[in-house]
Scaffold this motif. Structure first.
Motif, mmCIF file in Angstrom:
data_model
loop_
_atom_site.group_PDB
_atom_site.id
_atom_site.type_symbol
_atom_site.label_atom_id
_atom_site.label_comp_id
_atom_site.label_asym_id
_atom_site.label_seq_id
_atom_site.Cartn_x
_atom_site.Cartn_y
_atom_site.Cartn_z
ATOM 1 N N LEU A 212 49.852 88.512 32.876
ATOM 2 C CA LEU A 212 49.898 87.080 33.164
ATOM 3 C C LEU A 212 48.579 86.596 33.767
ATOM 4 O O LEU A 212 48.077 85.526 33.402
ATOM 5 N N LEU A 213 48.014 87.358 34.668
ATOM 6 C CA LEU A 213 46.756 86.964 35.304
ATOM 7 C C LEU A 213 45.604 86.947 34.305
ATOM 8 O O LEU A 213 44.685 86.117 34.418
ATOM 9 N N ARG A 214 45.645 87.848 33.336
ATOM 10 C CA ARG A 214 44.595 87.850 32.314
ATOM 11 C C ARG A 214 44.736 86.659 31.370
ATOM 12 O O ARG A 214 43.740 86.010 31.016
ATOM 13 N N VAL A 215 45.968 86.381 30.960
ATOM 14 C CA VAL A 215 46.214 85.308 29.995
ATOM 15 C C VAL A 215 46.057 83.929 30.626
ATOM 16 O O VAL A 215 45.620 82.976 29.967
ATOM 17 N N HIS A 216 46.395 83.829 31.913
ATOM 18 C CA HIS A 216 46.342 82.537 32.618
ATOM 19 C C HIS A 216 45.482 82.675 33.878
ATOM 20 O O HIS A 216 46.000 82.755 34.994
ATOM 21 N N PRO A 217 44.182 82.695 33.729
ATOM 22 C CA PRO A 217 43.296 82.949 34.875
ATOM 23 C C PRO A 217 43.314 81.856 35.936
ATOM 24 O O PRO A 217 42.826 82.076 37.053
ATOM 25 N N ASN A 218 43.875 80.691 35.618
ATOM 26 C CA ASN A 218 43.908 79.603 36.601
ATOM 27 C C ASN A 218 45.168 79.593 37.467
ATOM 28 O O ASN A 218 45.320 78.728 38.334
ATOM 29 N N VAL A 219 46.059 80.547 37.217
ATOM 30 C CA VAL A 219 47.276 80.631 38.032
ATOM 31 C C VAL A 219 46.900 80.928 39.484
ATOM 32 O O VAL A 219 46.083 81.793 39.769
ATOM 33 N N LYS A 220 47.525 80.183 40.392
ATOM 34 C CA LYS A 220 47.251 80.369 41.818
ATOM 35 C C LYS A 220 48.459 80.935 42.574
ATOM 36 O O LYS A 220 48.310 81.422 43.691
ATOM 37 N N VAL A 221 49.641 80.828 41.982
ATOM 38 C CA VAL A 221 50.855 81.339 42.629
ATOM 39 C C VAL A 221 51.668 82.131 41.616
ATOM 40 O O VAL A 221 51.925 81.655 40.507
ATOM 41 N N ILE A 222 52.056 83.340 42.006
ATOM 42 C CA ILE A 222 53.010 84.132 41.231
ATOM 43 C C ILE A 222 54.344 84.077 41.959
ATOM 44 O O ILE A 222 54.437 84.402 43.146
ATOM 45 N N MET A 223 55.389 83.667 41.237
ATOM 46 C CA MET A 223 56.725 83.594 41.809
ATOM 47 C C MET A 223 57.581 84.663 41.138
ATOM 48 O O MET A 223 57.847 84.594 39.945
ATOM 49 N N ALA A 224 58.002 85.666 41.918
ATOM 50 C CA ALA A 224 58.823 86.760 41.386
ATOM 51 C C ALA A 224 60.268 86.507 41.800
ATOM 52 O O ALA A 224 60.569 86.459 42.994
#
Length: 332
Positions: A212-224
């Motif tokens: 996910l971080l590679r595909v969406h480098p602008n993500v600032k929050v991961i919600m698990a």
């Protein structure tokens, strides 16, 4: 009538009574105790291990026999097989954390048709497939708490990535549905850009977060939003070196604590899992004894006191947030 024919008639009568008792549900333990059969989604998940501790506590208090069984990893077909076995055994109450709503609802309707009381807990089936749902918190309440953390961490705008349990999990899909509503109402500048399944496996959550971080480098929050996914996602962010990305989600305090303490994980939201198991056995036992639950306003739940009932949902309570400051006070 001769003594011999009288004996045959008496024997046939007893057999008939025994068969009638089996049709009514049977399942009473040899000491006369009620039998409550309870199933998690995954016996190996620490979340459900903790639920079992509370369930066993309630069973001891209430004097009921508790059967605890289910898949060793997420497997809807295995859940169905176990319920079928319980129906054949003739237990008085069945309580299931549902993985696949449609498939499980079919077999739970069958159980109800045999006179067995059915409770869902943690994740629901179709309403006509059970007598009550033990709801750890409302989907709206969970969505609001999680998104309030995401908004705080992102400054109210930007991209969020979600790591869920499985794409078919009824409870997680209901939380996601409410999140979309809450985003539109309260946080229009926040956007969920990706939802990836972890299959309730920490290693897969780690791998999916890396992707996910590679595909969406602008993500600032991961919600698990599955308990094994929280430490998996936090470890992935930690190893990525992305100090601009923070993690929040639904997690157990013991698994979350190392990541809360080092700051990668901002917060972990959950309910008391032991209390969830405890409440489920109380509800299942009450139903098996003929107590009405649906349509009442409150339910007496032992040490938990009087809890709210909404329709046919017994509500455990409001989600709690574990942080670096308070996580040391919890051990589960």
């Amino acid at each position: 009538m001769t003594r011999r024919t009288m004996g045959i008639a008496l024997g046939l009568g007893l057999l008939t009574l025994g068969a009638a008792g089996a049709c009514r549900g049977g399942g009473t333990a040899s000491d006369g105790a009620l039998t409550v059969a309870m199933m998690p989604k995954n016996k190996g998940n620490p979340y459900f291990v903790s639920c079992r501790q509370g369930a066993e506590e309630a069973a001891r208090q209430l004097g009921v026999k508790l059967l605890w069984d289910g898949p060793t990893e997420t497997d809807p077909a295995k859940q169905n097989d176990v319920v079928e076995a319980w129906i054949t055994r003739g237990v008085q109450a069945i309580a299931v954390s549902v993985e696949n709503r449609e498939a499980m609802s079919t077999v739970l309707r069958k159980a109800r048709g045999k006179g067995i009381k059915v409770v869902t807990w943690d994740a629901d089936a179709d309403p006509d497939a059970r007598d009550a749902f033990v709801n750890q918190a409302t989907p709206r309440g969970i969505a609001e708490v999680l998104l309030s953390h995401a908004a705080r961490l992102s400054g109210g705008a930007g991209e969020i990535g979600v790591i869920t349990g499985s794409l078919t999990a009824a409870n997680q899909n209901s939380w996601l549905a409410e999140m979309r509503i809450v985003l539109a109402e309260k946080y229009p500048n926040l956007k969920v850009v990706d939802i990836r399944p972890s299959d309730d496996d920490r290693k897969k959550a780690f791998d999916e977060t890396q992707t996910l971080l590679r595909v969406h480098p602008n993500v600032k929050v991961i919600m698990a939003i599955a308990s094994p996914a929280v430490p998996g996602a936090a470890e992935a962010v930690k190893q990525s070196g992305r100090t601009d990305v923070r993690v929040t989600g639904l997690g157990l305090p013991n698994a979350s604590k190392p990541y809360l303490m080092d700051g990668v994980l901002d917060s972990a939201v959950l309910w008391n899992t032991k209390d969830l198991g405890y409440l489920t056995v109380h509800v299942a036992t009450a139903l098996a004894k003929g107590t009405k639950v649906a349509g009442t306003t409150s339910f007496p739940a032992g040490r938990l006191g009087q809890l709210d009932v909404r329709g046919d949902n017994v509500i455990l309570g409001t989600p709690f947030t574990f942080t670096k400051a308070n996580v040391g006070g919890f051990d589960f």
